[in-house]
Scaffold this motif. Structure first.
Motif, PDB file in Angstrom:
ATOM      1  N   UNK A  21     -10.238   6.397  10.448  1.00 53.61           N
ATOM      2  CA  UNK A  21      -8.949   6.270   9.760  1.00 53.61           C
ATOM      3  C   UNK A  21      -8.434   4.835   9.830  1.00 53.61           C
ATOM      4  N   UNK A  22      -8.582   4.211  11.027  1.00 52.53           N
ATOM      5  CA  UNK A  22      -8.160   2.820  11.142  1.00 52.53           C
ATOM      6  C   UNK A  22      -8.983   1.909  10.230  1.00 52.53           C
ATOM      7  N   UNK A  23     -10.316   2.192  10.160  1.00 47.64           N
ATOM      8  CA  UNK A  23     -11.161   1.379   9.280  1.00 47.64           C
ATOM      9  C   UNK A  23     -10.760   1.549   7.825  1.00 47.64           C
ATOM     10  N   UNK A  24     -10.463   2.786   7.426  1.00 49.01           N
ATOM     11  CA  UNK A  24     -10.043   3.036   6.041  1.00 49.01           C
ATOM     12  C   UNK A  24      -8.716   2.345   5.751  1.00 49.01           C
ATOM     13  N   UNK A  25      -7.799   2.417   6.720  1.00 45.09           N
ATOM     14  CA  UNK A  25      -6.528   1.726   6.532  1.00 45.09           C
ATOM     15  C   UNK A  25      -6.726   0.212   6.408  1.00 45.09           C
ATOM     16  N   UNK A  26      -7.636  -0.314   7.249  1.00 41.49           N
ATOM     17  CA  UNK A  26      -7.918  -1.743   7.177  1.00 41.49           C
ATOM     18  C   UNK A  26      -8.517  -2.113   5.823  1.00 41.49           C
ATOM     19  N   UNK A  27      -9.457  -1.285   5.338  1.00 39.44           N
ATOM     20  CA  UNK A  27     -10.058  -1.555   4.029  1.00 39.44           C
ATOM     21  C   UNK A  27      -9.025  -1.450   2.913  1.00 39.44           C
ATOM     22  N   UNK A  28      -8.128  -0.470   3.026  1.00 43.12           N
ATOM     23  CA  UNK A  28      -7.096  -0.334   2.001  1.00 43.12           C
ATOM     24  C   UNK A  28      -6.173  -1.554   1.988  1.00 43.12           C
ATOM     25  N   UNK A  48      -6.486  -8.224  -1.608  1.00 47.13           N
ATOM     26  CA  UNK A  48      -7.405  -8.806  -2.592  1.00 47.13           C
ATOM     27  C   UNK A  48      -6.849  -8.657  -4.003  1.00 47.13           C
ATOM     28  N   UNK A  49      -6.355  -7.451  -4.320  1.00 43.69           N
ATOM     29  CA  UNK A  49      -5.786  -7.233  -5.650  1.00 43.69           C
ATOM     30  C   UNK A  49      -4.527  -8.075  -5.861  1.00 43.69           C
ATOM     31  N   UNK A  50      -3.715  -8.170  -4.800  1.00 43.87           N
ATOM     32  CA  UNK A  50      -2.503  -8.981  -4.920  1.00 43.87           C
ATOM     33  C   UNK A  50      -2.838 -10.454  -5.132  1.00 43.87           C
ATOM     34  N   UNK A  51      -3.914 -10.916  -4.510  1.00 45.52           N
ATOM     35  CA  UNK A  51      -4.330 -12.300  -4.688  1.00 45.52           C
ATOM     36  C   UNK A  51      -4.768 -12.564  -6.122  1.00 45.52           C
ATOM     37  N   UNK A  52      -5.422 -11.571  -6.745  1.00 42.33           N
ATOM     38  CA  UNK A  52      -5.922 -11.772  -8.104  1.00 42.33           C
ATOM     39  C   UNK A  52      -4.809 -11.675  -9.152  1.00 42.33           C
ATOM     40  N   UNK A  82       4.048  -9.315 -14.804  1.00 43.53           N
ATOM     41  CA  UNK A  82       4.049  -7.891 -14.499  1.00 43.53           C
ATOM     42  C   UNK A  82       3.573  -7.065 -15.683  1.00 43.53           C
ATOM     43  N   UNK A  83       3.749  -7.584 -16.891  1.00 41.79           N
ATOM     44  CA  UNK A  83       3.340  -6.812 -18.065  1.00 41.79           C
ATOM     45  C   UNK A  83       1.864  -6.955 -18.382  1.00 41.79           C
ATOM     46  N   UNK A  84       1.200  -7.951 -17.779  1.00 34.24           N
ATOM     47  CA  UNK A  84      -0.207  -8.187 -18.100  1.00 34.24           C
ATOM     48  C   UNK A  84      -1.071  -7.178 -17.374  1.00 34.24           C
ATOM     49  N   UNK A  85      -1.959  -6.558 -18.057  1.00 38.13           N
ATOM     50  CA  UNK A  85      -2.863  -5.580 -17.465  1.00 38.13           C
ATOM     51  C   UNK A  85      -4.127  -6.275 -16.997  1.00 38.13           C
ATOM     52  N   UNK A  86      -4.502  -5.997 -15.756  1.00 37.31           N
ATOM     53  CA  UNK A  86      -5.693  -6.616 -15.191  1.00 37.31           C
ATOM     54  C   UNK A  86      -6.908  -5.812 -15.624  1.00 37.31           C
TER      55      UNK A  86
END
Length: 436
Positions: free
Chosen positions: A98-105, A111-115, A121-125
């Motif tokens: 569970x801790x590993x999954x939380x860390x990956x999440x 990572x997504x926030x960096x990209x 906000x209106x632009x779709x990635x």
């Protein structure tokens, strides 16, 4: 008393005889009643003894059953305790997972926030698809006269080769490279790591990666390393499974001199000193040497080591001693050339002695017209156990048949983990080598 009184004190009359008769009758009656009482007592005593024996047997049976129930109760307690221990371990593993999954999440969110940081906000990635990535790949490799050829293996992969070379014509004709197929009998389950030294310009490295293995390629030749990196670009799904190290495995870190064949295969040999008379000629380089113990993690699950180089077996194995001691490299598939070993400053018998000392069982392929009685079948071929004491006879045979080049298979694993194919080499039906 009545009889005495009646006979001696009273006159002998009818009354006395009457008393006498009555006394006798009473005495006989008492005797009879006493005998009957004794018989009844004996009968009752026998019945009581029989009932006591029955009760003793019943008590003994009850005691045995009680002991069995106590043993079963103790076993159930042990099982219960083991189950509680296993449950606690499962809870611990679950919490770690569970801790590993939380860390990956969290990592994925970061990572997504960096990209999307600089997007509105209106632009779709939109992430590009695999087909779009393949469409952007060039149709030629950066190397001159090299194109990405698609193999017809399962699974298929692409490799940068010269189309008019032997390698290119072979892949274009049959869709595969036979040298890579020879590694298939020695491959283990997926996700195992394989360490490959050399390897036909990366063709076999991509073959192993396409079959689900993590491949660490040690390629000291600059052109071959660059060709392998170019081939990895044309296989987006394998980019994370092939790790290229442009170094030569050795017994200690430093420098070494190699001679590279001038043909398309770019095979190399390790030299103890500059030798322009080497039979396949070519360029000579001074390359960096590193121990496998320092370049790879000691907990690496690597069961197969492929040494496709001339004269590097002894130094590479000595540089991987710590990995071997930790049950790594259960199979070593190595090119074995006594002539090139001498050019590298190593005697062939020393290589066999090192492998034998580390617990390896060494086997060599046997020609169809040369099959001794102690040969064994292995992967649809015939292999012969090779001991350090057999080096001279082996060298004479290989110089006649194989022009001093040969492959050897070195196996090192306990019998309970060996498959049926592996036991053909490792099994007890072949006599072991004498201590040297």
């Amino acid at each position: 008393l009545l009889f005495s009184v009646a006979m001696f004190q009273l006159p002998r009359s009818k009354l006395a005889w009457a008393f006498f008769i009555v006394y006798m009758i009473a005495w006989v009656g008492l005797l009879y009643l006493d005998r009957v009482r004794h018989q009844n007592l004996e009968t009752l005593d026998g019945q009581l003894q029989a009932k006591d024996e029955t009760l003793d047997k019943a008590l003994e049976s009850v005691r045995k059953r009680e002991a069995e129930l106590e043993d079963q109760l103790a076993a159930l307690k042990d099982i219960h305790q083991q189950a509680r221990h296993d449950i606690s371990l499962l809870h611990e593993k679950h919490s770690n997972l569970s801790r590993s999954i939380d860390h990956l999440n969290r990592h994925m969110e970061e990572h997504n926030a960096h990209h999307v940081k600089n997007r509105s906000a209106e632009t779709e990635v939109k992430l590009p698809s695999l087909d779009a990535k393949l469409a952007t790949l060039p149709d030629r490799c950066r190397s001159t006269n090299s194109i990405p050829l698609q193999t017809r293996t399962h699974p298929a992969y692409r490799v940068c080769v010269a189309p008019h070379s032997i390698l290119g014509r072979t892949i274009s004709t049959i869709g595969r490279w036979p040298t890579c197929d020879s590694l298939k009998p020695f491959m283990h389950v997926n996700n195992d790591s394989v360490v490959l030294v050399g390897g036909e310009g990366g063709v076999c490295a991509l073959y192993l990666a396409a079959h689900g293995h993590h491949v660490h390629v040690f390629e000291p030749v600059p052109n071959s390393a660059e060709a392998l990196r170019e081939s990895i670009v044309f296989n987006p799904g394998l980019q994370g499974d092939v790790h290229v190290v442009q170094k030569l495995p050795g017994g200690q870190n430093g420098k070494a001199r190699i001679s590279v064949r001038s043909d398309e295969f770019r095979r190399f040999a390790v030299l103890a000193q500059p030798d322009p008379s080497l039979y396949f000629g070519g360029q000579q380089f001074v390359v960096e040497v590193a121990r496998l113990d320092t370049e790879l993690r000691l907990d690496l699950r690597a069961r197969l080591l492929v040494l496709d180089c001339m004269g590097c077996a002894a130094e590479a194995v000595m540089g991987a001693e710590n990995l071997i001691r930790k049950d790594g490299f259960s199979i070593i598939y190595s090119r074995f050339s006594p002539h090139h070993l001498e050019l590298s400053g190593t005697h062939g018998r020393l290589v066999l002695h090192i492998l034998h000392t580390l617990g390896y069982s060494i086997s060599v392929p046997v020609e169809r017209d040369f099959r001794p009685k102690d040969s064994v079948a292995f992967s649809q071929n015939t292999w012969l156990r090779l001991c350090p004491a057999d080096f001279e006879g082996f060298t004479a045979h290989t110089q006649t048949v194989h022009k001093s080049e040969q492959y050897i298979v070195c196996t090192r694993f306990p019998p309970h983990t060996a498959t049926t194919e592996h036991l053909a080499v490792f099994g007890d039906d072949v006599p072991p080598c004498p201590s040297s």
